[in-house]
Scaffold this motif. Structure first.
Motif, PDB file in Angstrom:
ATOM      1  N   ARG A 109       0.851  -1.185   0.000  1.00  0.00           N
ATOM      2  CA  ARG A 109       0.000   0.000   0.000  1.00  0.00           C
ATOM      3  C   ARG A 109       0.889   1.237   0.000  1.00  0.00           C
ATOM      4  O   ARG A 109       1.948   1.259   0.631  1.00  0.00           O
ATOM      5  CB  ARG A 109      -0.897   0.056   1.247  1.00  0.00           C
ATOM      6  N   THR A 110       0.414   2.272  -0.679  1.00  0.00           N
ATOM      7  CA  THR A 110       1.129   3.548  -0.683  1.00  0.00           C
ATOM      8  C   THR A 110       1.042   4.168   0.711  1.00  0.00           C
ATOM      9  O   THR A 110      -0.051   4.301   1.262  1.00  0.00           O
ATOM     10  CB  THR A 110       0.505   4.517  -1.708  1.00  0.00           C
ATOM     11  N   ILE A 111       2.199   4.544   1.277  1.00  0.00           N
ATOM     12  CA  ILE A 111       2.188   5.215   2.578  1.00  0.00           C
ATOM     13  C   ILE A 111       2.579   6.683   2.474  1.00  0.00           C
ATOM     14  O   ILE A 111       2.348   7.449   3.397  1.00  0.00           O
ATOM     15  CB  ILE A 111       3.057   4.487   3.625  1.00  0.00           C
ATOM     16  N   ASN A 112       3.180   7.060   1.355  1.00  0.00           N
ATOM     17  CA  ASN A 112       3.387   8.483   1.092  1.00  0.00           C
ATOM     18  C   ASN A 112       3.528   8.694  -0.400  1.00  0.00           C
ATOM     19  O   ASN A 112       3.934   7.797  -1.133  1.00  0.00           O
ATOM     20  CB  ASN A 112       4.572   9.071   1.879  1.00  0.00           C
ATOM     21  N   LEU A 113       3.139   9.877  -0.834  1.00  0.00           N
ATOM     22  CA  LEU A 113       3.187  10.232  -2.247  1.00  0.00           C
ATOM     23  C   LEU A 113       3.519  11.710  -2.319  1.00  0.00           C
ATOM     24  O   LEU A 113       2.855  12.531  -1.694  1.00  0.00           O
ATOM     25  CB  LEU A 113       1.830   9.959  -2.912  1.00  0.00           C
TER      26      LEU A 113
ATOM     27  N   LYS B 169      13.002  -5.010   3.014  1.00  0.00           N
ATOM     28  CA  LYS B 169      12.032  -6.033   3.406  1.00  0.00           C
ATOM     29  C   LYS B 169      10.634  -5.435   3.573  1.00  0.00           C
ATOM     30  O   LYS B 169       9.648  -6.082   3.265  1.00  0.00           O
ATOM     31  CB  LYS B 169      12.484  -6.697   4.707  1.00  0.00           C
ATOM     32  N   ARG B 170      10.528  -4.187   4.013  1.00  0.00           N
ATOM     33  CA  ARG B 170       9.230  -3.585   4.322  1.00  0.00           C
ATOM     34  C   ARG B 170       8.814  -2.457   3.397  1.00  0.00           C
ATOM     35  O   ARG B 170       7.655  -2.054   3.405  1.00  0.00           O
ATOM     36  CB  ARG B 170       9.245  -3.024   5.756  1.00  0.00           C
ATOM     37  N   LEU B 171       9.746  -1.887   2.610  1.00  0.00           N
ATOM     38  CA  LEU B 171       9.419  -0.725   1.780  1.00  0.00           C
ATOM     39  C   LEU B 171       9.900  -0.883   0.342  1.00  0.00           C
ATOM     40  O   LEU B 171      10.988  -1.397   0.099  1.00  0.00           O
ATOM     41  CB  LEU B 171      10.060   0.547   2.349  1.00  0.00           C
ATOM     42  N   ILE B 172       9.063  -0.395  -0.567  1.00  0.00           N
ATOM     43  CA  ILE B 172       9.453  -0.263  -1.967  1.00  0.00           C
ATOM     44  C   ILE B 172       9.376   1.229  -2.277  1.00  0.00           C
ATOM     45  O   ILE B 172       8.319   1.846  -2.115  1.00  0.00           O
ATOM     46  CB  ILE B 172       8.511  -1.049  -2.906  1.00  0.00           C
ATOM     47  N   THR B 173      10.495   1.802  -2.691  1.00  0.00           N
ATOM     48  CA  THR B 173      10.528   3.228  -3.041  1.00  0.00           C
ATOM     49  C   THR B 173      10.536   3.330  -4.562  1.00  0.00           C
ATOM     50  O   THR B 173      11.318   2.650  -5.237  1.00  0.00           O
ATOM     51  CB  THR B 173      11.787   3.905  -2.451  1.00  0.00           C
ATOM     52  N   VAL B 174       9.644   4.168  -5.086  1.00  0.00           N
ATOM     53  CA  VAL B 174       9.444   4.270  -6.526  1.00  0.00           C
ATOM     54  C   VAL B 174       9.414   5.738  -6.960  1.00  0.00           C
ATOM     55  O   VAL B 174       9.132   6.632  -6.165  1.00  0.00           O
ATOM     56  CB  VAL B 174       8.142   3.551  -6.956  1.00  0.00           C
TER      57      VAL B 174
ATOM     58  N   ALA C 281       7.145   7.859  -4.250  1.00  0.00           N
ATOM     59  CA  ALA C 281       6.271   7.244  -3.252  1.00  0.00           C
ATOM     60  C   ALA C 281       7.015   6.128  -2.560  1.00  0.00           C
ATOM     61  O   ALA C 281       8.018   5.615  -3.070  1.00  0.00           O
ATOM     62  CB  ALA C 281       4.996   6.703  -3.894  1.00  0.00           C
ATOM     63  N   GLN C 282       6.493   5.770  -1.418  1.00  0.00           N
ATOM     64  CA  GLN C 282       6.936   4.563  -0.738  1.00  0.00           C
ATOM     65  C   GLN C 282       5.724   3.676  -0.559  1.00  0.00           C
ATOM     66  O   GLN C 282       4.623   4.144  -0.238  1.00  0.00           O
ATOM     67  CB  GLN C 282       7.575   4.872   0.612  1.00  0.00           C
ATOM     68  N   GLN C 283       5.962   2.386  -0.793  1.00  0.00           N
ATOM     69  CA  GLN C 283       4.925   1.375  -0.635  1.00  0.00           C
ATOM     70  C   GLN C 283       5.351   0.477   0.525  1.00  0.00           C
ATOM     71  O   GLN C 283       6.478  -0.016   0.532  1.00  0.00           O
ATOM     72  CB  GLN C 283       4.807   0.523  -1.913  1.00  0.00           C
TER      73      GLN C 283
END
Length: 142
Positions: free
Chosen positions: A82-86, A110-115, A132-134
């Protein structure tokens, strides 16, 4: 393949567009690979401001969509995100002209995907960019 990459293939084929995507006229996906996604998007007149410029909130929705698609290229098969910031930055005024939209995965933990995503005109000029970070969660949590 994972649930996410299978879904990307279906979206690219035009077979799996969620109702919210259809309602918002966000469109699908042209191409994708490991760590990136790409599409060309042509704004329709009913999605523009009265002066013919792109509505910023709509650009933010497109950014969120493409950033999620990029995250789908790397999310583990037993997890969702889920997106946590944009954060969206508007560089130039966009008009009713085709835009190339490309999103890339910048970092994965392990916990975040930065795009990151860029919106460019046909001539290569940058119109907007977003990051964003997911947050990654195993299925059944969150």
């Amino acid at each position: 393949m994972t649930w996410a990459t299978d879904r990307l293939d279906a979206i690219k084929a035009g077979a799996s567009v969620p109702p919210v995507v259809a309602t918002l006229q966000l469109g699908g996906l042209d191409e994708w690979g490991a760590n990136w996604v790409r599409k060309t998007w042509i704004p329709k007149p009913d999605l523009l401001n009265s002066d013919g410029s792109l509505f910023g909130g709509y650009v933010a929705a497109l950014a969120d969509q493409m950033l999620a698609f990029a995250a789908m290229t790397v999310v583990p098969g037993d997890s969702l995100f889920r997106t946590i910031n944009l954060s969206v930055n508007f560089v130039r005024i966009g008009r009713a002209a085709p835009l190339m939209i490309e999103a890339r995965v910048v970092a994965v933990t392990k916990r975040l995907i930065t795009v990151r995503v860029e919106f460019r005109r046909d001539d290569g000029e940058l119109i907007a960019e977003a990051t964003a970070q997911q947050i990654v969660e195993p299925f059944g949590r969150g």
